[in-house]
Enzyme design. Structure first.
Site, PDB file in Angstrom:
ATOM      1  N   CYS A 215     -33.194  -4.984 -12.885  1.00 32.05           N
ATOM      2  CA  CYS A 215     -32.008  -4.706 -13.707  1.00 32.05           C
ATOM      3  C   CYS A 215     -31.195  -5.984 -13.938  1.00 32.05           C
ATOM      4  O   CYS A 215     -31.637  -6.852 -14.658  1.00 32.05           O
ATOM      5  CB  CYS A 215     -31.177  -3.564 -13.110  1.00 32.05           C
ATOM      6  SG  CYS A 215     -30.078  -2.842 -14.341  1.00 32.05           S
TER       7      CYS A 215
ATOM      8  N   HIS B 285     -35.273   0.681 -12.637  1.00 39.02           N
ATOM      9  CA  HIS B 285     -35.007   0.662 -11.191  1.00 39.02           C
ATOM     10  C   HIS B 285     -36.144   1.327 -10.422  1.00 39.02           C
ATOM     11  O   HIS B 285     -36.025   2.491 -10.047  1.00 39.02           O
ATOM     12  CB  HIS B 285     -33.679   1.374 -10.884  1.00 39.02           C
ATOM     13  CG  HIS B 285     -32.472   0.575 -11.213  1.00 39.02           C
ATOM     14  ND1 HIS B 285     -31.884  -0.299 -10.321  1.00 39.02           N
ATOM     15  CD2 HIS B 285     -31.738   0.495 -12.356  1.00 39.02           C
ATOM     16  CE1 HIS B 285     -30.841  -0.873 -10.889  1.00 39.02           C
ATOM     17  NE2 HIS B 285     -30.722  -0.414 -12.118  1.00 39.02           N
TER      18      HIS B 285
ATOM     19  N   GLU C  80     -36.814   0.981  -7.448  1.00 38.34           N
ATOM     20  CA  GLU C  80     -36.409   1.257  -6.052  1.00 38.34           C
ATOM     21  C   GLU C  80     -35.760   2.623  -5.897  1.00 38.34           C
ATOM     22  O   GLU C  80     -35.761   3.154  -4.786  1.00 38.34           O
ATOM     23  CB  GLU C  80     -35.474   0.144  -5.545  1.00 38.34           C
ATOM     24  CG  GLU C  80     -34.002   0.280  -5.905  1.00 38.34           C
ATOM     25  CD  GLU C  80     -33.688  -0.021  -7.366  1.00 38.34           C
ATOM     26  OE1 GLU C  80     -34.610  -0.388  -8.119  1.00 38.34           O
ATOM     27  OE2 GLU C  80     -32.513   0.134  -7.757  1.00 38.34           O
TER      28      GLU C  80
END
Ligand code: MN
Length: 245
Positions: free
Chosen positions: A110, A215, A217
């Site tokens: 990001c 993202h 994660e």
């Protein structure tokens, strides 16, 4: 020894007495640990500490965060620019430049892909929401846990395409800015349907340098499209650590 992975932090104002906190969402830490790395958080200290920090790091994860001050990439602030994080800009860009020079494996997520591009001399699109050429919603609003939001097309032959094994995947999207003019030594490896750059990688195949605008994660541990990204990053970090010793 497990590779030591530095994760960059955001500076947040808490209250007048406490002044600032330096922190990062736990999902970055969890993913690095799951992939076999030892995570260490990097506070936004004076950039004079950059080289000493890099002496011990085997990989660098540039995490998500606020917008980058546009003067740092040669632009005036757009009226729709979001909040900027002055200590982070001051620390993270020199950190990335020094890590690039040492060929330490880097994963940017990001803001991290954006910081990577700026560190390489590129610039940013400051606000997609008010940009009529951006016809896909990149700032998703969804309740009920992690989910995907729009598709991205992966460039055949890219490292990312090889990692994920598909030409098109669906990703989440929590950004209002994006990579603009590409920095030196970077190549686009994923784009959204409206042409917004969603991932870049280094042109040198011998080193791990990847930035994604989404993202990975926040998806569940073991997610089939997120796991390969963290696993490849940690494989590169283990290789870097072994070469250094
Ligand atoms: Mn997006």
């Amino acid at each position: 020894m497990t590779p030591l992975i530095g994760i960059t932090c955001s500076t947040t104002e808490v209250e007048a007495m406490v002044r600032y906190r330096h922190g990062v969402n736990g999902s970055y830490i969890d993913q690095v640990a799951r992939a076999g790395g030892t995570p260490v958080l990097l506070p936004n200290v004076d950039p004079s500490h950059v080289e000493r920090l890099l002496d011990v790091l085997d990989g660098l994860l540039a995490a998500g965060g606020d917008d980058i001050q546009p003067l740092l990439f040669g632009a005036e602030p757009d009226p729709h620019l979001g909040e900027i994080d002055v200590p982070r800009d001051r620390f993270e860009l020199p950190l990335l430049r020094a890590a690039l020079a040492r060929e330490i494996p880097i994963l940017g997520i990001c803001r991290g892909i954006q910081a990577l591009n700026v560190a390489r001399g590129g610039d940013l699109r400051q606000d997609l929401v008010h940009d009529p050429t951006s016809t896909v919603q990149h700032r998703m609003k969804a309740r009920g846990g992690p989910t995907v939001h729009h598709t991205v097309r992966l460039r055949p032959g890219s490292r990312l395409h090889a990692l994920l094994g598909h030409e098109q995947v669906a990703v989440n999207s929590y950004h209002h800015q994006a990579v603009g003019r590409l920095g030196d030594g970077l190549t686009v490896c994923a784009t959204a349907a409206d042409g917004v750059i969603e991932a870049v990688e280094g042109t040198d195949p011998a080193r791990f340098l990847l930035g994604v605008q989404w993202h990975p994660e926040v998806m569940a541990l073991g997610d089939p499209l997120s796991t390969p990204i963290f696993d490849a990053f940690l494989t590169a970090a283990r290789g870097f650590a072994a070469r250094r010793r």
